[in-house]
Design an enzyme around this catalytic site. Structure first.
Site, PDB file in Angstrom:
ATOM      1  N   SER A 241      24.520  86.374 100.219  1.00 18.97           N
ATOM      2  CA  SER A 241      25.605  85.148 100.993  1.00 18.97           C
ATOM      3  C   SER A 241      24.296  85.748 102.605  1.00 18.97           C
ATOM      4  CB  SER A 241      26.310  85.611 102.150  1.00 18.97           C
ATOM      5  OG  SER A 241      26.813  85.053 102.940  1.00 18.97           O
ATOM      6  N   ASP A 468      30.145  76.760  96.176  1.00 18.37           N
ATOM      7  CA  ASP A 468      30.709  77.758  96.941  1.00 18.37           C
ATOM      8  C   ASP A 468      31.019  77.363  98.447  1.00 18.37           C
ATOM      9  OD1 ASP A 468      29.831  79.951  98.666  1.00 18.37           O
ATOM     10  OD2 ASP A 468      27.884  80.863  97.702  1.00 18.37           O
ATOM     11  N   HIS A 496      32.510  81.977  96.082  1.00 17.61           N
ATOM     12  CA  HIS A 496      31.329  82.647  96.504  1.00 17.61           C
ATOM     13  C   HIS A 496      30.634  83.314  96.142  1.00 17.61           C
ATOM     14  CE1 HIS A 496      28.635  83.163 100.265  1.00 17.61           C
ATOM     15  NE2 HIS A 496      29.314  84.286 100.373  1.00 17.61           N
TER      16      HIS A 496
END
Length: 526
Positions: A241, A468, A496
């Site tokens: 991320s 996601d 995610h």
């Protein structure tokens, strides 16, 4: 994410380690409904056996910027900690522009390679504001990585156990994280900006000069220092991320020192803060729609009618919280802001969907918000006694405001907010007006010093998950395209990020590259 119910928070993330913690916590509390068959990931970072010895490492000042040689050549003192891991504290310059400006501390945790060591693997779970030190304990690392690498997590500058950003005390922070503001009115916008400005003023007063030095570029320079201190000629790195931004920034600054980098759940480096907010709104809208579809296929779903009708019923729960906050068994009510956190946090992993079903059933059919409050508190790292386990909120805002502040003109923000709500009717209103968070930040955004193409870097593996919510798949496509050596790997699924929570295809691609240097086929789909 941008939470318009209070001063917005662009690019928010529930890190890989915290998603694992959420699943474990809800199982432990018995909140997961019957019928959820997914296994709960456990701690897979095996503590080092006493008989295991890693190859010696020798810090080197080679490659250090002029004046910073001592930082690069420092020796770390590792001590046993956390029940079988090793901890150390590194010293980094306060400012990478001025070696005489003072220093800060960086907290590190590692687990030693259990087999033939390839080198060190730095890891970052996301955020910004996620603890890499905690991630070493709580992250899901496959056996090949644990055998081959000293896995090293560090808290980036400004985060948690490193020299940290500080803003409000617990009571004031609790109020700040739960307040609702109506951004459809001029008075509401003024109140939101005033709230964000007061937060920024407190951060400046309680943090000092560090507040202007926690940008991602500075953290990437810290990573190069850590590479040298750990005795590695090149940096091997696994980032999730926001951690993909950190890794891509490192590659742009130091392409010749970028070794095997895997960036999972990527953020497109060509997007600005407002484009990121708009993309996330659609990402969470799509994830919520997937949840509603799945929920309505089961026997105990409180959402009735069509999928569109179910989406509206979720929105009705959020709107009810704005008009009449949900009571709980304690002395706190669930505001719209808290209700949104409670819904959003479960969309990071489909294994958490049954918990959202329970929360919505409680809100719709009982009229209380205990489960939503529990989930919101998990998102915000709030303990039951009202204290906060981390400074993720503080670090999150500080880092984002230095990286990209977003538009602050009211008319521009209004137009963008309207576009977001049109694209994401259920969730979009919580993602607009992101510029308010940074409108009165005491330090300007950092000037970009690197080429996003990272020309000359070894292959960089970028992983995207097709649905996601927090880092939409198109962003991984964008990062892979922007990097000259980008290699795109796709996981077809929900949630995610992918490594550690998806399938063997993803695990093999990541581990074979990091351990053996075998580059996956560009365009591989798992």
């Amino acid at each position: 994410m941008n939470f318009a119910a209070r001063p917005p928070r662009p690019q928010s993330d529930v890190s890989a380690a915290r998603r694992t913690g959420l699943l474990a916590a809800v199982v432990g509390l018995g909140l997961v409904l019957a019928g959820c068959t997914a296994e709960t990931p456990g701690k897979t970072a095996t503590p080092v056996d006493e008989a295991t010895t890693a190859a010696p490492t020798t810090p080197s000042a080679a490659g250090a910027p002029e004046g910073f040689e001592d930082f690069y050549a420092q020796d770390l003192e590792w001590t046993d900690c956390r029940g079988g891991y090793e901890c150390a504290t590194a010293t980094a310059p306060l400012s990478w522009d001025d070696a005489e400006a003072g220093s800060i501390e960086l907290a590190l945790v590692r687990t030693r390679a259990t087999g033939q060591k390839v080198g060190s693997l730095l890891v970052n779970p996301g955020g910004p504001g996620g603890s890499g030190a905690d991630f070493v304990e709580n992250g899901s690392f496959g056996e090949p990585l644990r055998e081959s690498f000293d896995i090293v997590g560090f808290d980036p500058r400004g985060v948690q156990d490193s020299t940290a950003v500080e803003c409000y005390d617990d009571e004031a922070k609790d109020e700040y994280l739960s307040e609702d503001v109506d951004l459809s009115t001029d008075d509401g916008l003024e109140a939101a900006r005033a709230s964000a400005a007061a937060w920024a003023e407190a951060c400046a007063a309680n943090t000092g000069e560090l507040l202007g030095e926690v940008d991602t570029q500075s953290a990437a320079k810290d990573m190069d220092m850590l590479r040298a201190v750990l005795g590695d000629e090149q940096l091997h790195y696994l980032g999730f991320s926001y951690g993909t931004s950190l890794g891509a920034t490192y590659a742009g600054l130091f392409p010749e020192r970028a070794g095997r980098l895997v960036l999972d759940g990527a953020i497109d480096p060509t997007l600005d803060a407002d484009e990121i907010s708009a993309g996330q709104a659609v990402g969470f809208e799509n994830a919520l729609r997937a949840f509603v579809t799945d929920c309505q296929a089961g026997a105990d779903c409180p959402l009735t009618g069509s999928v569109d009708a179910g989406m509206q019923q979720v929105r009705d729960v959020l709107d009810r919280a704005a008009d009449r906050p949900y009571p709980t068994s304690g002395d706190r009510d669930v505001t719209q802001t808290l209700a949104f956190y409670g819904v959003a946090v479960t969309l990071y992993a489909e294994q958490s969907w049954p918990v959202l079903t329970q929360a919505l059933d409680e809100a719709i059919n009982v009229g209380t918000g205990d489960t939503l409050l529990y989930l919101a508190d998990f998102y915000n790292d709030r303990n039951a006694d009202g204290s906060f386990a981390t400074n993720s909120t503080e670090a999150f805002t500080a880092i984002n405001c230095l990286d990209s502040a977003g538009a602050t003109d009211i008319e521009t923000m209004r137009a963008e907010a309207a576009e977001i709500e049109e694209a994401a009717p259920t969730m979009g209103s919580f993602f607009g007006y992101g510029g308010l968070s940074c409108a009165d930040w005491p330090y300007p955004p950092a000037e970009q010093e690197y080429d996003v193409a990272a020309s000359g870097a070894d292959p960089i593996v970028v992983i995207g998950t097709t649905n996601d919510p927090a880092t939409p798949y198109v962003w991984s496509e964008g990062m892979a395209d922007a990097l000259d050596s980008g290699v795109l790997v796709t996981y077809e699924g929900e949630g995610h990020t992918a490594y550690g929570r998806s399938n063997d295809c993803i695990a093999d691609a990541v581990e074979e590259y990091l351990v053996e240097g075998t580059v996956p086929e560009d365009g591989l789909t798992c």
